[in-house]
Design a protein around this motif. Structure first.
Motif, PDB file in Angstrom:
ATOM      1  N   GLU A  41       0.889  -1.332  -0.075  1.00  0.00           N
ATOM      2  CA  GLU A  41      -0.072   0.052  -0.118  1.00  0.00           C
ATOM      3  C   GLU A  41       0.980   1.281  -0.094  1.00  0.00           C
ATOM      4  O   GLU A  41       0.559   2.186  -0.629  1.00  0.00           O
ATOM      5  CB  GLU A  41      -0.902  -0.135   1.151  1.00  0.00           C
ATOM      6  N   ALA A  42       1.953   1.417   0.843  1.00  0.00           N
ATOM      7  CA  ALA A  42       2.774   2.577   0.764  1.00  0.00           C
ATOM      8  C   ALA A  42       4.023   2.449   0.286  1.00  0.00           C
ATOM      9  O   ALA A  42       4.713   3.471   0.040  1.00  0.00           O
ATOM     10  CB  ALA A  42       2.962   2.570   2.483  1.00  0.00           C
ATOM     11  N   GLY A  46       7.483   4.869   1.621  1.00  0.00           N
ATOM     12  CA  GLY A  46       6.301   5.125   2.484  1.00  0.00           C
ATOM     13  C   GLY A  46       6.167   4.316   3.751  1.00  0.00           C
ATOM     14  O   GLY A  46       5.496   4.855   4.823  1.00  0.00           O
TER      15      GLY A  46
END
Length: 222
Positions: A41-42, A46
């Motif tokens: 997701e990141a 991130g």
């Protein structure tokens, strides 16, 4: 008569090594599953160890006990999905021909996309960004694996068991098709009106095998 002095039974010291090993495996599995989700997701940049620890339900200190750095954990996530993919290809090595070998490989890869979608997404994102962390995998293990599978396909072609095609491009097509169900899972679910059911997955495997096998001149298995 009791062996212990004063009539007390001796205390039994239970071997806890199995318990410790089970606990360690459970924690590592929880960390890897959480890391796959966060990295998917990141992205690597991130993601943070704190985010991964929170998702795994463990204190950050425990996370560092198992994986000292974010890069070490990231490489483990990538290594895990890679090893799962490599194992799936074992079906090709000793198969009688492409119907059995490629058919079983498609089944296995589709099932991996179903069970490990985030691991596939992490791999895809890493490669699309130029493989800054796992370039060594591409240049060594993946290259050697690809050459080995290409040799199997060339043998089947030489034996007249399939149409003459470029083995490398056939493998690229297999990867792209089977991993699409993980990497673009949201798109598929949207078009499907929801997550694929067991019947949907079975139908998808059958369709993919039929399309690819017929394309290389091989009747699909019944």
């Amino acid at each position: 008569m009791d062996d212990a002095v004063g009539g007390e039974r001796p205390k039994i010291r239970r071997n806890t090594s199995a318990t410790r090993a089970a606990t360690r495996k459970a924690n590592e599995d929880a960390i890897l599953k959480a890391a796959e989700t966060v990295f998917a997701e990141a992205g690597f940049g991130g993601a943070t160890m704190q985010l991964i620890a929170d998702m795994a339900g463990l204190p950050k200190a425990n996370l560092h006990y198992y994986f000292a750095t974010k890069e070490e954990l990231y490489r483990k996530v990538v290594e895990r999905i890679f090893k799962i993919w490599l194992k799936a290809a074992n079906a090709m090595d000793d198969a009688a021909g492409p119907a059995e070998g490629i058919g079983a490989y498609i089944d296995a890869k589709m099932e991996i996309s179903r069970k490990y979608p985030n691991g596939s997404k992490v791999w895809a994102s890493e490669v699309m960004h130029g493989a800054p962390v796992i370039q060594d995998y591409l240049e060594t293990t993946l290259r050697e694996w690809t050459e080995g599978r290409c040799a199997v396909i060339r043998r089947w072609i030489a034996e007249g068991k399939m149409a003459p095609v470029d083995p490398a491009h056939l493998l690229y097509m297999l990867w792209a098709t089977t991993q699409h169900y993980a990497d673009f899972g949201h798109q598929i679910e949207t078009l499907n009106g929801g997550p694929l059911s067991n019947a949907d997955w079975a139908a998808a495997k059958t369709s993919v095998k039929a399309i690819i096998l017929r394309g290389i001149g091989v009747p699909p298995p019944n």
